[in-house]
Design an enzyme around this catalytic site. Sequence first.
Site, mmCIF file in Angstrom:
data_model
loop_
_atom_site.group_PDB
_atom_site.id
_atom_site.type_symbol
_atom_site.label_atom_id
_atom_site.label_comp_id
_atom_site.label_asym_id
_atom_site.label_seq_id
_atom_site.Cartn_x
_atom_site.Cartn_y
_atom_site.Cartn_z
ATOM 1 N N ASP A 71 -2.757 -5.883 12.192
ATOM 2 C CA ASP A 71 -1.697 -5.938 11.191
ATOM 3 C C ASP A 71 -0.522 -5.028 11.547
ATOM 4 O O ASP A 71 -0.590 -4.242 12.500
ATOM 5 C CB ASP A 71 -2.258 -5.579 9.800
ATOM 6 N N GLU A 147 -5.909 -7.853 0.926
ATOM 7 C CA GLU A 147 -6.161 -7.125 -0.315
ATOM 8 C C GLU A 147 -7.092 -7.928 -1.224
ATOM 9 O O GLU A 147 -7.167 -9.163 -1.095
ATOM 10 C CB GLU A 147 -4.828 -6.896 -1.037
#
Length: 247
Positions: A71, A147
Site C-alpha cells: 500500500d 479497513e
Amino acid sequence: MKINMDIIKCKDEDEIGRRAASLVAETIHREPHCILGLATGSTPVGMYKNLVKLYEQGTLDFSKVRSFNLDEYYPIQPEDPQSYRYFMNENLFDHINIDPANTYVPHGNSENPEMVCEAYDLMIQAAGGIDLQVLGIGNNGHIAFNEPSDHFPAGTHVVDLQESTIKANARFFDSEQDVPRQAISMGIGSILRAKRIILLASGEAKAEAVKACIEGPITPLCPASALQLHPDVTVFVDEAAAKLLSK
Ligand code: GLP
C-alpha cells in the site's frame, strides 16, 4: 475449533524479526527469482534489519528478487519521508542489492489513482503472482489498508482511512492533520492470491485483532480474518500480542 494457521509464538519483537527474516531468506535461497509482497509499519522493521544483516554477511542475494508493496498513502510524493516508498528505501532497498526497477510501491502522486490500482494488479499478475506475502496487522484488524467494512475488497483500490487508523498512524507525522485521508491498497483478494503468507504482530495493542484474525468468525469487520481462507499462513506473534489466544 480447528485453526488452519501455523502460529509461531516468539518471546519478543526481536525474535519475530529474526525468525521472519530467516523464513524470507529461505524463500529467496530456494527461488532466487521470487516475488515478495512487502509491508510497512513498525512491526516488520526488525525483519528488514535482519535481512540487511544477512545481505551484508554475504549470505543473501536479492539481485533477482522482485517486490510489490501492499500500500501507499494518497496523495503523497515518493520523496516525502512519510511515504511508504521512502520507508522501503530507508529500511531495506537502499541497503541491499535489489534492482530498484524491480521494487514496486503503488504511486501515491498520480492524478488518476484508479488507473494506478488497475495497473498494479496487472503488474502483479504479469510477474507471475506473489510467492511470499509479508503482513502486519492494524489495531482494528486491518491488513494493508483494508479497513473493517461490509465487504472484502477484491483488487487494489483507493481507501478512505478510518479515524482509528489516522490516529494510530499519526505517530509518524508531525500532527494528526498531516496524515493523508486516503490510501491505495492491495485488496483482500490480491493478498489471498499470494502462494504463502506470513503475518507479524507484536505488542498488547494487537492482542484483540490477533484473536479476531485467528479465532474469530470470517468477517469483513475484521479484514485479517479472511486469512483463515488461505491454506498457507504463518503467524509470528510475541507473548503480548498472543495473550488472548485460546492456546
Ligand atoms: C499501517 C499499514 C499496515 C500495517 C499497520 C500496522 O496502517 N498500512 O500495513 O500492518 O499499519 O502497523 P504497525 O506495524 O506500525 O503497528
